[in-house]
Design an enzyme around this catalytic site. Structure first.
Site, mmCIF file in Angstrom:
data_model
loop_
_atom_site.group_PDB
_atom_site.id
_atom_site.type_symbol
_atom_site.label_atom_id
_atom_site.label_comp_id
_atom_site.label_asym_id
_atom_site.label_seq_id
_atom_site.Cartn_x
_atom_site.Cartn_y
_atom_site.Cartn_z
ATOM 1 N N GLU A 25 0.799 -1.222 0.000
ATOM 2 C CA GLU A 25 0.000 0.000 0.000
ATOM 3 C C GLU A 25 0.834 1.276 0.000
ATOM 4 O O GLU A 25 0.477 2.264 -0.648
ATOM 5 C CB GLU A 25 -0.935 0.007 1.217
ATOM 6 C CG GLU A 25 -2.119 -0.930 1.119
ATOM 7 C CD GLU A 25 -1.806 -2.376 1.476
ATOM 8 O OE1 GLU A 25 -2.710 -3.233 1.398
ATOM 9 O OE2 GLU A 25 -0.631 -2.651 1.842
ATOM 10 N N GLN A 72 -8.148 -2.162 -0.463
ATOM 11 C CA GLN A 72 -9.076 -3.279 -0.530
ATOM 12 C C GLN A 72 -10.072 -3.240 0.631
ATOM 13 O O GLN A 72 -11.260 -3.484 0.466
ATOM 14 C CB GLN A 72 -8.292 -4.588 -0.538
ATOM 15 C CG GLN A 72 -9.093 -5.781 -1.006
ATOM 16 C CD GLN A 72 -8.197 -6.971 -1.260
ATOM 17 O OE1 GLN A 72 -7.641 -7.557 -0.326
ATOM 18 N NE2 GLN A 72 -8.044 -7.329 -2.533
ATOM 19 N N PHE A 73 -9.564 -2.905 1.804
ATOM 20 C CA PHE A 73 -10.372 -2.580 2.977
ATOM 21 C C PHE A 73 -9.719 -1.368 3.624
ATOM 22 O O PHE A 73 -8.491 -1.250 3.637
ATOM 23 C CB PHE A 73 -10.422 -3.750 3.969
ATOM 24 C CG PHE A 73 -11.141 -4.962 3.438
ATOM 25 C CD1 PHE A 73 -12.499 -5.130 3.648
ATOM 26 C CD2 PHE A 73 -10.454 -5.923 2.711
ATOM 27 C CE1 PHE A 73 -13.157 -6.239 3.153
ATOM 28 C CE2 PHE A 73 -11.107 -7.031 2.212
ATOM 29 C CZ PHE A 73 -12.466 -7.201 2.420
ATOM 30 N N HIS A 107 -11.116 -5.987 9.123
ATOM 31 C CA HIS A 107 -11.860 -5.695 7.899
ATOM 32 C C HIS A 107 -13.138 -4.915 8.196
ATOM 33 O O HIS A 107 -14.058 -4.920 7.384
ATOM 34 C CB HIS A 107 -12.230 -6.996 7.173
ATOM 35 C CG HIS A 107 -11.066 -7.797 6.699
ATOM 36 N ND1 HIS A 107 -10.327 -8.600 7.545
ATOM 37 C CD2 HIS A 107 -10.496 -7.916 5.477
ATOM 38 C CE1 HIS A 107 -9.354 -9.192 6.857
ATOM 39 N NE2 HIS A 107 -9.442 -8.797 5.600
#
Length: 639
Positions: A378, A400-401, A445
């Site tokens: 990231e 993505q989360f 998440h």
């Protein structure tokens, strides 16, 4: 090479006189900066470190501007907001470092990606020290460059010490160039004190990169002859090692070579010295004569964000009933069509369409170059987005989360957020943040971490609750040249439907939406909180609440909040986040400060428990504030 050496010698005198605040010396390393810069084309970006004065002088930056920069004056490059070499300049295609070192490597990836996408046969060169190669950003940036065949020249200046830590305490491989093999990229070791070897070999390598885009890793063997910064000294360096490298001084040896070849004469050398000395003194006078920076609050506040003139695009009358997730997908697709310089990046977003299938089918329409799967890194991906912006493009990064943003936190808050304020470079980047609980996804998440970013000047934070808002606000985010954190609640993706215009439209940031009109109590919330409030109000059969959906957290519609609370006299602030340090706490403080005389009750807050968000359904239900909202609202009504 002589010019940066003479400037440094002068700066060391000025430092001792207290006329500059700090100095990071590159004495003994001039050949690297000068050799690499002279092998580059003038319109190719270089990302130097604080020992690369030769990059700046070789690009012929006016010395008075450099001197003013080091004195914190207006004709420098940062308006006194940052010091030494922490600046960039589009005019000279130089992108300066930040103290965290590593993020600039990913930025070089993004700059080079823009060149590659435009088929420009250009490269970027980025510097780091041997100490910086231990940072995760170094490895992430090399990996991205390798996977995407990016034309980046990674330059390691191995000068023996990271501050006082010798190389044997920093890594175990014999040579840092060996790391290239681990990423499948070409690497070389070059004598960092031999200007002819540097220039000739780097010229060959850069020609090769332009012809066949690829990353190349260079380890320059050199030595730092002064302290990490001048106050540190060099007592930790063995004297015999210092004497050994003193004999390898790049200027002294090159000068001797030129004398032996009959190219340089004493008269010519004296001419060089005299001319440079005169240039230094004249430009120092200009810098010293310049008045100090004037403090102006309005100037400071107005330079946080790139100017954005919002353009309203009204929605069409034709609508279709779609889900929240469909609205996000539509906005993405419409914005990629509208902005042909927009690149989408994220884990699994290409062939697979992303874990939420938001970009499904995008690759077939727009191609793999603009819809890019990224490695799981990231931080360097955010840096790459910054580099794309520097080189005239737009970028989106899908976390993505939203929980995973912690791995990319540094470049967001220290690079994207500050770059406009520091040296007038905008970060045209949208970061999409699928967030929130209620789906049984557990502590990694399910977070809603908007409060991490709302306090960072330079970032915009948007958090819609409905499909209509999501589409219009996301389109605006791509028009806005500033970094936008766009939060999308996962539990709303497929549970909320709405009639949404089929065509492109925009909605303004900083304008809240009044969902219900009432006269007795104001409920201020955003995201899933809006739906929880509607649910509780329905259960209570209570129709006297003013329900405000903020939609945009930064900028924030303070006027609508205050207007509502002034009317009702009571305020409840609802957030999915845990309360301590939450954005709800900031709103409550604003209400207390601005609406105190209108309040008929203390400002109420409702949020989640002060724990990580758990997985099991009954635990998650207890964690989230839905059940507590009913009682808190009832108590406030009855107060």
């Amino acid at each position: 090479m002589l010019k940066p050496r003479m400037i440094e010698e002068k700066m060391l005198i000025l430092l001792r006189q207290g006329k500059i605040s700090k100095w990071f010396s590159g004495i003994g390393q001039e050949a690297i900066s000068v050799g690499v810069t002279r092998a580059m084309q003038n319109d190719e970006y270089i990302l130097p470190m604080h020992r690369n004065l030769g990059v700046f002088t070789s690009r012929n930056i006016p010395l008075n501007r450099l001197f003013s920069q080091w004195q914190g004056k207006a004709s420098g490059f940062t308006k006194g907001r940052d010091r030494s070499f922490h600046f960039g300049t589009q005019e000279y295609k130089i992108v300066g470092m930040i103290s965290h070192l590593g993020p600039q490597l990913g930025v070089a990836d993004g700059i080079s990606l823009a060149h590659k996408l435009r088929k420009e046969n250009k490269l970027s060169a980025v510097f780091t020290g041997e100490g910086g190669t231990s940072e995760g950003d170094f490895h992430e940036a090399l990996n991205i460059a390798a996977v995407w065949d990016l034309p980046v020249l990674f330059c390691i200046e191995n000068n023996g010490y990271g501050l006082s830590t010798p190389t044997e305490e920093q890594y175990r491989c014999k040579d840092l160039a060996e790391r290239g093999a681990g990423y499948g990229i070409e690497s070389h070791i070059i004598d960092g004190n031999n200007i002819l070897e540097i220039f000739s070999r780097i010229s060959e390598i850069t020609d090769s990169i332009r012809e066949n885009p690829k990353p190349v890793l260079i380890e320059f063997k050199t030595f730092r002859m002064r302290g990490h910064e001048e106050a540190s000294g060099t007592k930790y360096v063995p004297q015999e090692l210092m004497e050994e490298w003193e004999k390898k001084d790049p200027i002294m040896n090159y000068e001797q070579y030129l004398f032996e070849e009959g190219i340089l004469t004493e008269a010519k050398k004296e001419e060089f010295v005299s001319s440079i000395s005169k240039e230094i003194e004249e430009n120092l006078k200009l810098a010293f004569d310049e008045s100090g920076i004037e403090s102006n609050v309005n100037n400071e506040l107005n330079d946080i964000y790139e100017d954005f003139k919002y353009q309203e695009v009204s929605p069409s009358l034709k609508t279709e009933n779609i889900r929240f997730v469909d609205a996000v997908s539509q906005a993405l697709k419409e914005s990629v069509r509208k902005h042909n310089n927009l690149v989408l990046m994220g884990q699994d977003i290409a062939d697979y369409g992303g874990v939420f299938k938001i970009t499904e089918g995008f690759m077939e329409e727009f191609g793999r170059e603009r819809i890019r799967n990224t490695p799981i890194c990231e931080s360097a991906v955010v840096g790459t987005a910054m580099g794309l912006s520097i080189n005239g493009m737009k970028a989106m990064v899908e976390m993505q989360f939203s929980d995973f943003v912690s791995s990319g936190f540094n470049p967001i808050v220290n690079y994207l957020a500050k770059v406009k304020y520091r040296w007038n470079q905008n970060a045209d980047v949208v970061l999409r943040m699928p967030c929130g609980g209620g789906v049984g996804a557990g502590p990694f998440h399910s977070q809603t971490n908007e409060a991490w970013f709302t306090k960072i000047p330079g970032l915009k934070v948007v958090y819609p609750a409905f499909p209509y808002d999501a589409k219009g606000l996301l389109n605006t985010a791509f028009n806005d040249p500033n970094p936008v954190m766009f939060f999308e609640h996962k539990a709303l993706y497929r549970s909320v439907r709405q009639d949404v215009p089929v065509d492109y439209y925009t909605l303004p940031f900083g304008k809240a939406s009044r969902i219900k009109e009432g006269s007795e109590v104001s409920i201020i919330t955003y995201g899933a909180g809006v739906h929880w409030a509607l649910e509780v109000l329905g259960e209570m059969d209570y129709d006297k609440a003013d329900l405000i959906d903020l939609r945009s957290l930064q900028p924030l519609d303070i006027d609508t909040i205050c207007e509502s609370v002034t009317k009702t006299g009571k305020a409840l602030v609802l957030t999915e986040d845990s309360l301590f340090g939450s954005f709800a706490s900031e709103i409550a403080a604003m209400i207390s400060e601005n609406c105190f005389e209108s309040l008929d009750a203390p400002v109420a807050r409702v949020g989640s428990l002060e724990t990580p968000i758990p997985f099991a359904q009954n635990l998650e239900k207890q964690y989230l504030p839905i059940d507590r909202l009913h009682k808190k609202l009832q108590d406030l009504i009855e107060y």
